[in-house]
Design a protein around this motif. Sequence first.
Motif, PDB file in Angstrom:
ATOM      1  N   THR A  72      -8.600 -10.604   6.592  1.00  0.00           N
ATOM      2  CA  THR A  72      -9.088 -10.690   5.166  1.00  0.00           C
ATOM      3  C   THR A  72      -9.605  -9.260   4.837  1.00  0.00           C
ATOM      4  O   THR A  72      -9.502  -8.668   3.640  1.00  0.00           O
ATOM      5  N   ILE A  99      -6.905  -6.481   4.324  1.00  0.00           N
ATOM      6  CA  ILE A  99      -6.246  -6.991   3.082  1.00  0.00           C
ATOM      7  C   ILE A  99      -7.203  -6.125   2.107  1.00  0.00           C
ATOM      8  O   ILE A  99      -6.624  -5.638   1.039  1.00  0.00           O
ATOM      9  N   GLN A 100      -8.647  -6.419   1.978  1.00  0.00           N
ATOM     10  CA  GLN A 100      -9.478  -6.062   1.158  1.00  0.00           C
ATOM     11  C   GLN A 100      -9.506  -4.473   0.912  1.00  0.00           C
ATOM     12  O   GLN A 100      -9.646  -4.132  -0.132  1.00  0.00           O
ATOM     13  N   LYS A 101      -9.372  -3.891   2.029  1.00  0.00           N
ATOM     14  CA  LYS A 101      -9.025  -2.272   2.259  1.00  0.00           C
ATOM     15  C   LYS A 101      -8.118  -1.823   1.418  1.00  0.00           C
ATOM     16  O   LYS A 101      -8.193  -0.638   1.061  1.00  0.00           O
ATOM     17  N   ALA A 102      -7.160  -2.821   0.902  1.00  0.00           N
ATOM     18  CA  ALA A 102      -5.953  -2.012   0.204  1.00  0.00           C
ATOM     19  C   ALA A 102      -6.123  -2.258  -1.224  1.00  0.00           C
ATOM     20  O   ALA A 102      -5.195  -2.521  -2.137  1.00  0.00           O
ATOM     21  N   ASN A 103      -7.311  -2.496  -1.708  1.00  0.00           N
ATOM     22  CA  ASN A 103      -7.509  -2.907  -3.326  1.00  0.00           C
ATOM     23  C   ASN A 103      -7.015  -1.830  -4.154  1.00  0.00           C
ATOM     24  O   ASN A 103      -6.400  -2.103  -5.111  1.00  0.00           O
ATOM     25  N   ASN A 129      -4.052  -0.220  -3.851  1.00  0.00           N
ATOM     26  CA  ASN A 129      -2.745  -0.293  -3.821  1.00  0.00           C
ATOM     27  C   ASN A 129      -2.427  -1.742  -4.068  1.00  0.00           C
ATOM     28  O   ASN A 129      -2.276  -2.585  -3.071  1.00  0.00           O
ATOM     29  N   PHE A 130      -1.776  -2.089  -5.131  1.00  0.00           N
ATOM     30  CA  PHE A 130      -1.435  -3.536  -5.531  1.00  0.00           C
ATOM     31  C   PHE A 130      -0.293  -3.990  -4.500  1.00  0.00           C
ATOM     32  O   PHE A 130      -0.440  -5.189  -3.918  1.00  0.00           O
ATOM     33  N   LYS A 139      -1.409  -4.630  -1.023  1.00  0.00           N
ATOM     34  CA  LYS A 139      -2.102  -5.763  -0.887  1.00  0.00           C
ATOM     35  C   LYS A 139      -1.250  -6.948  -0.828  1.00  0.00           C
ATOM     36  O   LYS A 139      -1.594  -8.065   0.037  1.00  0.00           O
ATOM     37  N   GLN A 140      -0.174  -7.037  -1.829  1.00  0.00           N
ATOM     38  CA  GLN A 140       0.698  -8.221  -1.720  1.00  0.00           C
ATOM     39  C   GLN A 140       1.573  -8.191  -0.333  1.00  0.00           C
ATOM     40  O   GLN A 140       2.063  -9.441  -0.120  1.00  0.00           O
ATOM     41  N   LEU A 167       0.625  -7.259   2.460  1.00  0.00           N
ATOM     42  CA  LEU A 167      -0.004  -7.462   3.631  1.00  0.00           C
ATOM     43  C   LEU A 167      -0.379  -9.184   3.515  1.00  0.00           C
ATOM     44  O   LEU A 167      -0.580  -9.655   4.589  1.00  0.00           O
ATOM     45  N   ARG A 168      -0.638  -9.375   2.187  1.00  0.00           N
ATOM     46  CA  ARG A 168      -0.930 -11.078   2.143  1.00  0.00           C
ATOM     47  C   ARG A 168       0.336 -11.812   2.461  1.00  0.00           C
ATOM     48  O   ARG A 168       0.286 -12.723   3.426  1.00  0.00           O
TER      49      ARG A 168
END
Length: 185
Positions: free
Chosen positions: A129, A132-136, A138-139, A142-143, A145-146
């Motif tokens: 997580t 994932i938070q480091k990619a704030n 770039n939406f 982030k999606q 990575l999730r």
Amino acid sequence: MEIKIKKTNFEKTTAIISLIISISIASKWYNYNFINTQKESIFNTPYLSWIIFSVIIVYFFSNLYQLFQLFFLKNKKPEIALIINEDGIVTPHSEMKLLGTIFWKDIFTVGTKNTLTDTFLLVKVENPTDYIQKANSNFKLKQRLRSNLLKYGTPIIIPTKGLEKSAHEIKKIIKTEQQKFKIFE
């Protein structure tokens, strides 16, 4: 010590093959429909033959342009796709560069996943997580990575297609470097 893994000239090879295929298709089509007048054309209308031949010519010139771009407009040096150093793993020329360095202390295992077209390195981290938070900013990243976390159990997936080393060689390098540097943390 820093290990740099570069991209190969895979794009140039595929562009050359595609250009050769388009030349052969265009020459066969031209020979069959315009030079060989004894036979009937596949399509009885000459307009349809010219339209199809025009599409083939456009395909040929687009391949020629792509080849021109690859050989003359791009930088001659191959890009560095992956850097493995004493801090961890860095991917400088992909969208994963937003994640920064993947530190040795965070990595607990490295695996591979084969697909039909590529082999991926799965870098499993202790705190997914946080990455994932480091990619704030770039939406889309982030999606992705999730999605990777749900599908593969890790957000960090590195494609190895077009790299100078295979996925298994890179995995072996990462494991030996991790053993070297994780001791000091």
